[in-house]
Write a protein that holds these residues in place. Sequence first.
Motif: not given
Length: 155
Positions: A39-48, A54-61
């Motif tokens: 979930g973290y990887t998808l939220l921050v880095f998205g699909f390959p 969608p949350m690449r700018a806010v990784p802590v959240q």
Amino acid sequence: MSVLASLALRVRDVVRGVWREAAMFGTVGALAFVLDNGGYTLLVFGFPGGGGGPMRAVPVQASVIATGAATVFSWLANRYWTYRQRHRENVARELALFTFVNVIGMVITAGMVVLSRQMLGLDSALSDNIARACGWFLATLFRFFTYRRYVFIPA
């Protein structure tokens, strides 16, 4: 049947029950781990090849959301599958205890990183991952025995 044979059968049944419970607990934990990290990887880095999540700018959240989702999944799966015969009638109290135990588990894992970095002076990615793996192991043992004893008790 002799007392010794009866005792041996009883011990065998207890061990089988604990192993079955440990396997179920481990399955839930593995799925929660995948949900948290995936979930973290998808939220921050998205699909390959997707250009970021969608949350690449806010990784802590993103980390808080992924860990929260994994914790809720873990509680539900443990409550209704692993410990289905042992949950409390007061759901809010059970969830509060579950959350408290998981916070202690997080502290155990983070404590191993602190031990590795601050006391042993190790600061490589490898040493951090080894420390985290040791922390996950210790925290998992803590959670298993604490869930059995305090969180999911027979009603």
